[in-house]
Design an enzyme around this catalytic site. Structure first.
Site, PDB file in Angstrom:
ATOM      1  N   GLN A   1      -5.065  -4.906 -43.578  1.00 30.87           N
ATOM      2  CA  GLN A   1      -3.851  -3.962 -43.854  1.00 30.87           C
ATOM      3  C   GLN A   1      -3.691  -2.899 -42.633  1.00 30.87           C
ATOM      4  O   GLN A   1      -2.632  -2.303 -42.599  1.00 30.87           O
ATOM      5  CB  GLN A   1      -4.415  -3.150 -45.228  1.00 30.87           C
ATOM      6  CG  GLN A   1      -3.184  -2.169 -45.569  1.00 30.87           C
ATOM      7  CD  GLN A   1      -3.564  -1.582 -46.815  1.00 30.87           C
ATOM      8  OE1 GLN A   1      -3.707  -2.715 -47.864  1.00 30.87           O
ATOM      9  NE2 GLN A   1      -3.937  -0.438 -47.105  1.00 30.87           N
TER      10      GLN A   1
ATOM     11  N   SER B   1      14.810  21.496 -16.171  1.00 28.79           N
ATOM     12  CA  SER B   1      13.746  22.233 -16.480  1.00 28.79           C
ATOM     13  C   SER B   1      14.246  23.695 -17.123  1.00 28.79           C
ATOM     14  O   SER B   1      15.344  24.147 -16.833  1.00 28.79           O
ATOM     15  CB  SER B   1      13.022  22.593 -15.008  1.00 28.79           C
ATOM     16  OG  SER B   1      12.207  23.912 -15.246  1.00 28.79           O
TER      17      SER B   1
ATOM     18  N   TYR C   1      -9.127 -13.866 -46.165  1.00 31.99           N
ATOM     19  CA  TYR C   1      -8.318 -12.708 -46.132  1.00 31.99           C
ATOM     20  C   TYR C   1      -9.595 -11.385 -46.263  1.00 31.99           C
ATOM     21  O   TYR C   1     -10.518 -11.648 -47.097  1.00 31.99           O
ATOM     22  CB  TYR C   1      -7.374 -12.396 -47.357  1.00 31.99           C
ATOM     23  CG  TYR C   1      -6.915 -10.950 -47.120  1.00 31.99           C
ATOM     24  CD1 TYR C   1      -5.766 -10.666 -46.415  1.00 31.99           C
ATOM     25  CD2 TYR C   1      -7.315 -10.015 -48.051  1.00 31.99           C
ATOM     26  CE1 TYR C   1      -5.116  -9.553 -46.308  1.00 31.99           C
ATOM     27  CE2 TYR C   1      -6.694  -8.624 -47.912  1.00 31.99           C
ATOM     28  CZ  TYR C   1      -5.675  -8.302 -47.050  1.00 31.99           C
ATOM     29  OH  TYR C   1      -5.141  -7.091 -46.996  1.00 31.99           O
TER      30      TYR C   1
ATOM     31  N   LYS D   1      15.925  21.479 -11.069  1.00 27.67           N
ATOM     32  CA  LYS D   1      15.437  20.382 -11.365  1.00 27.67           C
ATOM     33  C   LYS D   1      16.106  19.262 -12.105  1.00 27.67           C
ATOM     34  O   LYS D   1      16.881  19.736 -13.004  1.00 27.67           O
ATOM     35  CB  LYS D   1      13.966  20.663 -12.320  1.00 27.67           C
ATOM     36  CG  LYS D   1      12.756  21.349 -11.537  1.00 27.67           C
ATOM     37  CD  LYS D   1      12.227  20.475 -10.480  1.00 27.67           C
ATOM     38  CE  LYS D   1      11.373  19.302 -11.236  1.00 27.67           C
ATOM     39  NZ  LYS D   1      10.309  20.026 -11.652  1.00 27.67           N
TER      40      LYS D   1
ATOM     41  N   GLU E   1       9.584   8.491 -17.020  1.00 26.11           N
ATOM     42  CA  GLU E   1       7.963   8.963 -17.294  1.00 26.11           C
ATOM     43  C   GLU E   1       7.755   8.688 -18.870  1.00 26.11           C
ATOM     44  O   GLU E   1       6.598   8.290 -19.149  1.00 26.11           O
ATOM     45  CB  GLU E   1       8.022  10.369 -17.144  1.00 26.11           C
ATOM     46  CG  GLU E   1       8.381  10.861 -15.703  1.00 26.11           C
ATOM     47  CD  GLU E   1       8.469  12.296 -15.652  1.00 26.11           C
ATOM     48  OE1 GLU E   1       7.577  13.043 -15.427  1.00 26.11           O
ATOM     49  OE2 GLU E   1       9.649  12.936 -15.730  1.00 26.11           O
TER      50      GLU E   1
ATOM     51  N   HIS F   1       0.717  -1.395  -0.009  1.00 22.74           N
ATOM     52  CA  HIS F   1      -0.196  -0.078  -0.110  1.00 22.74           C
ATOM     53  C   HIS F   1       0.800   1.174  -0.058  1.00 22.74           C
ATOM     54  O   HIS F   1       0.202   2.332   0.280  1.00 22.74           O
ATOM     55  CB  HIS F   1      -1.065  -0.020   1.090  1.00 22.74           C
ATOM     56  CG  HIS F   1      -1.587  -1.478   1.399  1.00 22.74           C
ATOM     57  ND1 HIS F   1      -2.767  -1.489   0.889  1.00 22.74           N
ATOM     58  CD2 HIS F   1      -1.270  -2.177   2.475  1.00 22.74           C
ATOM     59  CE1 HIS F   1      -3.307  -2.660   1.326  1.00 22.74           C
ATOM     60  NE2 HIS F   1      -2.304  -3.290   1.969  1.00 22.74           N
TER      61      HIS F   1
END
Ligand code: ARG
Length: 464
Positions: free
Chosen positions: A327, A282, A322, A288, A295, A161
């Site tokens: 495609q 940044s 087919y 930063k 990310e 948790h």
């Protein structure tokens, strides 16, 4: 009548040219040209086989093979005249071949259809993509194993948790990631087996009237076997679904790792330092250092999950055999494969080079009453039923929270106040090192177990 139609390869039965919009709408050459190597490899194998069974002359076969080789070079020099009015990679190459070698080029499509051709091309292509992903998975696994060995003794809090639960070793955590990647590799290897079946020879849907030798093309193209049913072979893309499903799972794993890397590198956790070369700054906040690679891997997971959904939905309404719907399989498949390969590469390079701030991970475990379960287990060993032990330790923790002190920082008398079953040997189990070392069984977090798993993993990676 063929004069006013735009496509010389199938214009025979048409009386007017394709609408310009329809031509653009149906064209796929701008993305399926990526299959040129597989397409040409398949065509050469097909031509040689037709020659072997007496359908193509030696001269025509030689002209075809040499012409196709020249086309590969032309494409790789960037000089190939790709044309959307020739729809797809197959017809672009075939038309160019005929331009170069004349009538022999027009004989290549004997006993073949674009339906078995594309199904073959995609399987050949996917096989390579799988091999590349597996190689990267293994590189990443090896890097995690090295990191696990380096941090076999490093104590950190284990979480449930996202609350401090019990002390673990950082090495044990890295080996959890390793295990996920081992299963990912297994899924890809498994999917490769079913993908490595050859549709060529199925022709449009029912097979061909020519005496094809499918075992010959199969061997030349490195497939495990020719497909057993032509309708199935030209129409199903379940091998792509399987690849995307395995890829979606890989990305889910990488995304979970990314989430931890982002949390751990935040000053709020401050557990790790990611190498500067994998982070960005940044433009406004000079302090930063952002974990953008992690990310982006987390973000790109969405594309791969989307590709799986696309492929499932693409197949679900298709009657045999087919349909042109198929495609639409290529763009999501290419994009997902590119994304998985790039993400694996990013993590294989970055993660093994992270630095663990060992003081910080240890301090976080110490602050969080991570050895509370160890105290409860200690009481159980001294005859207290587990539920009572749980309650006793809960009271001791509350007492510690109120005074800002960890269990190991309390006096023996203070601890004995909660239970007379506590003796002066209690401090052995309350230390973080004692806690992790005590979980010394297969699958446990003890440094000795981490080292044993590292050795087993290295053995497995050596065996290949
Ligand atoms: N470009 C097509 C595809 O990707 C190749 C097969 C086309 N076949 C056909 N009969 N139109 O599926």
């Amino acid at each position: 009548m063929t004069d006013d139609t735009s496509n010389p390869l199938w214009s025979g039965r048409f009386t007017e040219a394709t609408d310009a919009f329809v031509e653009a709408f149906t064209a796929s050459e701008h993305y399926d040209r990526r299959l040129y190597r597989q397409d040409i490899r398949g065509s050469k194998a097909h031509a040689r086989m037709l020659n072997h069974v007496g359908v193509l002359s030696d001269a025509d076969t030689r002209a075809i093979v040499e012409g196709l080789d020249a086309i590969v070079e032309e494409i790789e020099r960037g000089e190939f005249p790709w044309s959307p009015s020739l729809e797809d990679v197959h017809m672009n190459i075939e038309a160019r071949l005929t331009e170069r070698i004349g009538d022999a080029g027009k004989r290549l499509h004997t006993a073949r259809s674009r339906n078995d051709q594309i199904a073959t091309d995609v399987r050949l292509w996917l096989r390579e993509a799988i091999d590349e992903a597996i190689a990267l998975l293994r590189r990443f696994q090896a890097g995690l194993v090295d990191l696990a060995e380096r941090e076999a003794e490093t104590v950190m809090p284990g979480f449930t948790h996202l609350q401090v639960a019990q002390p673990i070793t950082f090495g044990h955590h890295m080996l959890a990631w390793y295990e996920m990647l081992v299963r990912d590799e297994g899924r890809l290897a498994d999917c490769r087996e079913r993908a490595n079946v050859m549709p060529l020879g199925s022709a449009a849907l029912a097979g061909t009237t020519f005496p094809v030798d499918r075992d010959m093309t199969c061997a030349e193209l490195g497939f495990d076997a020719p497909s057993r049913n032509s309708l199935d072979a030209v129409s199903d893309r379940d091998f792509a679904i399987e690849f995307l499903s395995a890829s979606a799972t890989i990305m889910t794993h990488l995304s979970r790792m990314a989430e931890e890397l982002v949390l751990w590198s935040s000053p709020m956790f401050d557990f790790i330092d990611l190498p500067d070369r994998y982070c960005t700054g940044s433009s406004i906040m000079p302090q930063k250092k952002n974990p953008d690679v992690a990310e982006l891997v987390r973000g790109k997971t969405a594309r791969v999950h989307g590709a799986l959904q696309t492929m499932l939905t693409l197949m679900k309404g298709q009657p045999l055999a087919y349909n042109r719907d198929n495609q639409e399989d290529k763009e999501p498949l290419f994009d997902a494969a590119d994304t998985v390969v790039a993400s694996l590469r990013a993590f294989a390079d970055m993660v093994p080079n992270l630095t663990v701030k060992r003081e910080n991970t240890r301090e976080a475990a110490r602050r969080g009453f991570a050895t509370a379960t160890d105290l409860a287990d200690y009481l159980v060993r001294n005859g207290v039923p587990f539920r009572d032990a749980h309650e006793i330790v809960g009271r001791a923790v509350r007492y510690g929270v109120e005074r800002g002190r960890d269990l190991a920082e309390m006096e023996l008398d203070e601890l004995r106040h909660f239970s007379p079953a506590i003796g002066d040997d209690v401090f052995d189990v309350l230390t973080l090192e004692g806690s992790v070392a005590a979980r010394d069984h297969t699958g446990g977090t003890a440094p000795a177990q981490v080292r044993a798993q590292v050795a087993a993993a290295r053995e497995r990676l050596r065996e290949g």
